[in-house]
Design a protein around this motif. Structure first.
Motif, PDB file in Angstrom:
ATOM      1  N   PHE A 160     -12.922  -2.452   1.411  1.00 57.92           N
ATOM      2  CA  PHE A 160     -11.581  -2.709   0.905  1.00 57.92           C
ATOM      3  C   PHE A 160     -11.135  -1.713  -0.162  1.00 57.92           C
ATOM      4  O   PHE A 160     -10.053  -1.141  -0.073  1.00 57.92           O
ATOM      5  N   TYR A 161     -11.942  -1.495  -1.187  1.00 60.41           N
ATOM      6  CA  TYR A 161     -11.506  -0.632  -2.286  1.00 60.41           C
ATOM      7  C   TYR A 161     -11.370   0.821  -1.857  1.00 60.41           C
ATOM      8  O   TYR A 161     -10.467   1.516  -2.318  1.00 60.41           O
ATOM      9  N   GLU A 162     -12.228   1.282  -0.973  1.00 58.73           N
ATOM     10  CA  GLU A 162     -12.105   2.652  -0.465  1.00 58.73           C
ATOM     11  C   GLU A 162     -10.810   2.810   0.330  1.00 58.73           C
ATOM     12  O   GLU A 162     -10.086   3.786   0.156  1.00 58.73           O
ATOM     13  N   PHE A 163     -10.538   1.857   1.215  1.00 59.81           N
ATOM     14  CA  PHE A 163      -9.329   1.922   2.033  1.00 59.81           C
ATOM     15  C   PHE A 163      -8.091   1.830   1.157  1.00 59.81           C
ATOM     16  O   PHE A 163      -7.135   2.581   1.325  1.00 59.81           O
ATOM     17  N   ARG A 164      -8.101   0.899   0.208  1.00 59.69           N
ATOM     18  CA  ARG A 164      -6.940   0.693  -0.655  1.00 59.69           C
ATOM     19  C   ARG A 164      -6.634   1.938  -1.487  1.00 59.69           C
ATOM     20  O   ARG A 164      -5.476   2.279  -1.703  1.00 59.69           O
ATOM     21  N   GLU A 165      -7.667   2.625  -1.944  1.00 57.77           N
ATOM     22  CA  GLU A 165      -7.478   3.850  -2.720  1.00 57.77           C
ATOM     23  C   GLU A 165      -6.698   4.881  -1.911  1.00 57.77           C
ATOM     24  O   GLU A 165      -5.802   5.545  -2.437  1.00 57.77           O
ATOM     25  N   VAL A 166      -7.009   5.008  -0.639  1.00 60.37           N
ATOM     26  CA  VAL A 166      -6.305   5.941   0.241  1.00 60.37           C
ATOM     27  C   VAL A 166      -4.899   5.425   0.522  1.00 60.37           C
ATOM     28  O   VAL A 166      -3.919   6.181   0.473  1.00 60.37           O
ATOM     29  N   LEU A 167      -4.789   4.138   0.788  1.00 55.77           N
ATOM     30  CA  LEU A 167      -3.509   3.550   1.178  1.00 55.77           C
ATOM     31  C   LEU A 167      -2.447   3.657   0.087  1.00 55.77           C
ATOM     32  O   LEU A 167      -1.310   4.028   0.365  1.00 55.77           O
ATOM     33  N   VAL A 168      -2.776   3.346  -1.149  1.00 53.68           N
ATOM     34  CA  VAL A 168      -1.752   3.340  -2.204  1.00 53.68           C
ATOM     35  C   VAL A 168      -1.231   4.739  -2.516  1.00 53.68           C
ATOM     36  O   VAL A 168      -0.123   4.880  -3.030  1.00 53.68           O
ATOM     37  N   LYS A 169      -1.992   5.763  -2.177  1.00 52.22           N
ATOM     38  CA  LYS A 169      -1.548   7.141  -2.398  1.00 52.22           C
ATOM     39  C   LYS A 169      -0.780   7.701  -1.200  1.00 52.22           C
ATOM     40  O   LYS A 169      -0.172   8.754  -1.297  1.00 52.22           O
ATOM     41  N   HIS A 170      -0.826   6.981  -0.101  1.00 57.64           N
ATOM     42  CA  HIS A 170      -0.223   7.455   1.145  1.00 57.64           C
ATOM     43  C   HIS A 170       1.293   7.247   1.122  1.00 57.64           C
ATOM     44  O   HIS A 170       1.772   6.229   0.633  1.00 57.64           O
ATOM     45  N   PRO A 171       2.075   8.195   1.661  1.00 56.91           N
ATOM     46  CA  PRO A 171       3.539   8.051   1.687  1.00 56.91           C
ATOM     47  C   PRO A 171       4.025   6.834   2.485  1.00 56.91           C
ATOM     48  O   PRO A 171       5.121   6.348   2.247  1.00 56.91           O
ATOM     49  N   LEU A 172       3.227   6.335   3.402  1.00 58.26           N
ATOM     50  CA  LEU A 172       3.618   5.177   4.215  1.00 58.26           C
ATOM     51  C   LEU A 172       3.159   3.855   3.617  1.00 58.26           C
ATOM     52  O   LEU A 172       3.219   2.818   4.283  1.00 58.26           O
ATOM     53  N   TYR A 208       1.358  -2.045  10.776  1.00 54.43           N
ATOM     54  CA  TYR A 208       2.434  -1.130  10.401  1.00 54.43           C
ATOM     55  C   TYR A 208       3.777  -1.800  10.641  1.00 54.43           C
ATOM     56  O   TYR A 208       4.006  -2.391  11.690  1.00 54.43           O
ATOM     57  N   GLN A 209       4.676  -1.714   9.671  1.00 55.52           N
ATOM     58  CA  GLN A 209       6.030  -2.263   9.761  1.00 55.52           C
ATOM     59  C   GLN A 209       7.035  -1.113   9.744  1.00 55.52           C
ATOM     60  O   GLN A 209       6.939  -0.238   8.879  1.00 55.52           O
ATOM     61  N   GLU A 210       7.976  -1.112  10.665  1.00 59.17           N
ATOM     62  CA  GLU A 210       8.999  -0.058  10.713  1.00 59.17           C
ATOM     63  C   GLU A 210       9.852  -0.049   9.452  1.00 59.17           C
ATOM     64  O   GLU A 210      10.210   1.006   8.943  1.00 59.17           O
ATOM     65  N   ILE A 211      10.191  -1.230   8.962  1.00 56.89           N
ATOM     66  CA  ILE A 211      11.018  -1.347   7.760  1.00 56.89           C
ATOM     67  C   ILE A 211      10.109  -1.542   6.559  1.00 56.89           C
ATOM     68  O   ILE A 211       9.324  -2.495   6.522  1.00 56.89           O
ATOM     69  N   PRO A 212      10.186  -0.652   5.573  1.00 55.61           N
ATOM     70  CA  PRO A 212       9.294  -0.775   4.411  1.00 55.61           C
ATOM     71  C   PRO A 212       9.646  -2.001   3.574  1.00 55.61           C
ATOM     72  O   PRO A 212      10.797  -2.411   3.499  1.00 55.61           O
ATOM     73  N   ARG A 213       8.615  -2.558   2.968  1.00 56.90           N
ATOM     74  CA  ARG A 213       8.879  -3.676   2.058  1.00 56.90           C
ATOM     75  C   ARG A 213       9.464  -3.132   0.769  1.00 56.90           C
ATOM     76  O   ARG A 213       9.298  -1.958   0.440  1.00 56.90           O
ATOM     77  N   SER A 214      10.129  -3.979   0.044  1.00 54.62           N
ATOM     78  CA  SER A 214      10.778  -3.524  -1.191  1.00 54.62           C
ATOM     79  C   SER A 214       9.858  -3.617  -2.379  1.00 54.62           C
ATOM     80  O   SER A 214       8.814  -4.147  -2.349  1.00 54.62           O
TER      81      SER A 214
END
Length: 62
Positions: free
Chosen positions: A26-38, A56-62
């Motif tokens: 989880f922490y390894e994946f999250r580290e990559v995810l929060v820095k990702h543009p998507l 994956y959601q087409e419409i980004p959350r706010s």
């Protein structure tokens, strides 16, 4: 870390429907995810035993 980048790219491209991450990853994946543009396009749903399923959601959350 590159494998997690590829997973996010596959989600975006529709090659896979979801990514299941175990609590040990989880922490390894999250580290990559929060820095990702998507980041705001990826939705995580917590499951039992610390698993998280990301989609994956087409419409980004706010």
């Amino acid at each position: 870390m590159e494998k997690y980048e590829n997973m996010i790219k596959q989600l975006q491209n529709g090659e896979i429907n979801s990514v299941e991450i175990e609590k040990e990853q989880f922490y390894e994946f999250r580290e990559v995810l929060v820095k990702h543009p998507l980041f705001k396009h990826v939705r995580g749903e917590a499951k039992q035993n610390g698993r998280v399923i990301y989609t994956y959601q087409e419409i980004p959350r706010s």
